[in-house]
Motif scaffolding. Structure first.
Motif, PDB file in Angstrom:
ATOM      1  N   UNK A  31      37.311  13.884 -13.692  1.00  0.00           N
ATOM      2  CA  UNK A  31      36.982  13.040 -14.986  1.00  0.00           C
ATOM      3  C   UNK A  31      37.630  13.352 -16.411  1.00  0.00           C
ATOM      4  N   UNK A  32      37.942  14.593 -16.253  1.00  0.00           N
ATOM      5  CA  UNK A  32      39.563  14.749 -17.201  1.00  0.00           C
ATOM      6  C   UNK A  32      40.596  14.750 -16.810  1.00  0.00           C
ATOM      7  N   UNK A  33      40.425  14.521 -16.236  1.00  0.00           N
ATOM      8  CA  UNK A  33      42.152  13.995 -15.440  1.00  0.00           C
ATOM      9  C   UNK A  33      42.069  12.691 -15.871  1.00  0.00           C
ATOM     10  N   UNK A  34      41.359  11.584 -15.273  1.00  0.00           N
ATOM     11  CA  UNK A  34      41.100  10.193 -15.665  1.00  0.00           C
ATOM     12  C   UNK A  34      40.724  10.030 -17.281  1.00  0.00           C
ATOM     13  N   UNK A  35      40.630  11.035 -17.960  1.00  0.00           N
ATOM     14  CA  UNK A  35      40.268  10.351 -19.542  1.00  0.00           C
ATOM     15  C   UNK A  35      41.431  11.200 -19.946  1.00  0.00           C
ATOM     16  N   UNK A  47      44.965   3.843 -12.393  1.00  0.00           N
ATOM     17  CA  UNK A  47      45.098   4.282 -11.201  1.00  0.00           C
ATOM     18  C   UNK A  47      44.747   4.804 -10.751  1.00  0.00           C
ATOM     19  N   UNK A  48      44.473   5.379  -9.690  1.00  0.00           N
ATOM     20  CA  UNK A  48      43.135   6.286  -9.088  1.00  0.00           C
ATOM     21  C   UNK A  48      44.472   6.907  -8.351  1.00  0.00           C
ATOM     22  N   UNK A  49      46.127   6.657  -8.155  1.00  0.00           N
ATOM     23  CA  UNK A  49      46.406   7.651  -7.272  1.00  0.00           C
ATOM     24  C   UNK A  49      47.208   8.279  -9.026  1.00  0.00           C
ATOM     25  N   UNK A  67      34.867   6.321  -5.174  1.00  0.00           N
ATOM     26  CA  UNK A  67      34.752   4.759  -4.450  1.00  0.00           C
ATOM     27  C   UNK A  67      36.629   4.158  -4.958  1.00  0.00           C
ATOM     28  N   UNK A  68      36.591   4.304  -6.421  1.00  0.00           N
ATOM     29  CA  UNK A  68      37.790   3.170  -6.854  1.00  0.00           C
ATOM     30  C   UNK A  68      37.394   3.867  -8.641  1.00  0.00           C
ATOM     31  N   UNK A  69      38.840   3.236  -9.649  1.00  0.00           N
ATOM     32  CA  UNK A  69      38.746   3.173 -10.303  1.00  0.00           C
ATOM     33  C   UNK A  69      37.574   3.434 -11.606  1.00  0.00           C
ATOM     34  N   UNK A  70      36.788   1.957 -10.877  1.00  0.00           N
ATOM     35  CA  UNK A  70      35.298   1.418 -12.280  1.00  0.00           C
ATOM     36  C   UNK A  70      34.375   2.831 -12.011  1.00  0.00           C
ATOM     37  N   UNK A  71      34.477   3.388 -10.947  1.00  0.00           N
ATOM     38  CA  UNK A  71      33.291   4.499 -10.763  1.00  0.00           C
ATOM     39  C   UNK A  71      32.936   5.713 -11.678  1.00  0.00           C
ATOM     40  N   UNK A  72      35.009   6.124 -11.917  1.00  0.00           N
ATOM     41  CA  UNK A  72      35.227   6.740 -12.353  1.00  0.00           C
ATOM     42  C   UNK A  72      35.054   6.416 -13.679  1.00  0.00           C
ATOM     43  N   UNK A  76      32.467   8.579 -16.527  1.00  0.00           N
ATOM     44  CA  UNK A  76      32.519   9.277 -17.940  1.00  0.00           C
ATOM     45  C   UNK A  76      32.135   8.386 -19.076  1.00  0.00           C
ATOM     46  N   UNK A  77      31.886   7.203 -18.569  1.00  0.00           N
ATOM     47  CA  UNK A  77      31.882   6.280 -20.089  1.00  0.00           C
ATOM     48  C   UNK A  77      30.056   7.365 -19.914  1.00  0.00           C
ATOM     49  N   UNK A  78      29.078   6.964 -18.975  1.00  0.00           N
ATOM     50  CA  UNK A  78      27.612   7.567 -19.591  1.00  0.00           C
ATOM     51  C   UNK A  78      27.641   8.821 -19.532  1.00  0.00           C
ATOM     52  N   UNK A  79      28.725   9.721 -19.382  1.00  0.00           N
ATOM     53  CA  UNK A  79      28.851  11.365 -20.086  1.00  0.00           C
ATOM     54  C   UNK A  79      28.643  11.054 -21.565  1.00  0.00           C
ATOM     55  N   UNK A  80      29.851  10.356 -21.476  1.00  0.00           N
ATOM     56  CA  UNK A  80      30.327  10.341 -23.502  1.00  0.00           C
ATOM     57  C   UNK A  80      28.983   9.969 -23.935  1.00  0.00           C
TER      58      UNK A  80
END
Length: 222
Positions: A31-35, A47-49, A67-72, A76-80
């Motif tokens: 999640x931190x990487x996605x942020x 992208x997930x990559x 499973x995908x970028x949307x799930x990430x 993340x959005x719910x936690x924020x």
């Protein structure tokens, strides 16, 4: 039965708590990487990559958890948004409504600015294009809740204000805050950012004071 045989037949201690803790750490890492990636590239271009590279894991490891970028983005959005609700829930309290307007601005604005400075991905994710519908819906609900709280503040300080005017003032107040927040996030951390925070509070105070008939007194500096 010999003692060694009893030990051999005894079932092993469950390892589930350790696996769960390890899994939570991995999720937090992803999640931190996605942020970081969403802040740098925006949600649409991410992208997930790219997220896997930022987290220093293989794409296969990422897919074990999401499973995908949307799930990430949804996680993340719910936690924020949970953290944001807690931040403004602690700010808009009956006790704080008893404060003079400049002091109320301090206790309301400061934690919301602090949250956004610590989580720049919040604006990047919530206001990006093509964000998942679930996030958009929850953000709209959070936004509506914030506007309701601002209207309650206006009603407290200016009880004679008609409901439709309270709604307009709340919209404008939020727009001023959002515009100032963008300048704050763009300002270098330190004296320049602190000065920008003070300017935002001054703008809010000068806008709201005539409505509340409160004298304009400069808010405290950071």
């Amino acid at each position: 039965m010999p003692e060694k045989a009893e030990k051999a037949l005894k079932p092993e201690e469950p390892k589930q708590p350790r696996r769960q803790a390890r899994g939570e750490r991995r999720i937090a890492q992803l999640l931190q990487a996605a942020a970081n990636v969403f802040c740098a590239n925006g949600y649409t271009a991410a992208s997930t990559n790219a997220i896997a590279r930022e987290a220093h894991v293989s794409p296969g490891t990422l897919y074990q958890y999401f499973p995908n970028k949307e799930a990430i983005a949804i996680e993340l959005g719910e936690r924020l948004m949970h953290e944001m609700r807690e931040a403004h829930g602690q700010a808009f309290t009956p006790r704080n409504l008893e404060l003079p307007l400049p002091e109320l601005l301090d206790v309301v604005v400061d934690p919301m600015i602090e949250f956004n400075c610590e989580n720049p991905v919040f604006l990047a994710l919530m206001h990006g294009s093509e964000i998942p519908g679930r996030i958009a819906e929850e953000h709209d609900a959070l936004h509506a809740s914030l506007l309701t709280r601002v209207q309650e503040v206006i009603a407290h300080y200016a009880p004679a204000t008609p409901a439709d005017e309270r709604a307009r003032v709340a919209d404008m107040t939020f727009a001023i805050f959002k515009g100032g927040l963008g300048l704050i996030l763009a300002a270098p951390q330190g004296p320049e950012r602190d000065a920008t925070v003070t300017e935002l509070k001054n703008a809010l105070l000068r806008y709201l004071s005539p409505l509340t008939a409160a004298p304009v007194t400069a808010p405290r500096t950071r």
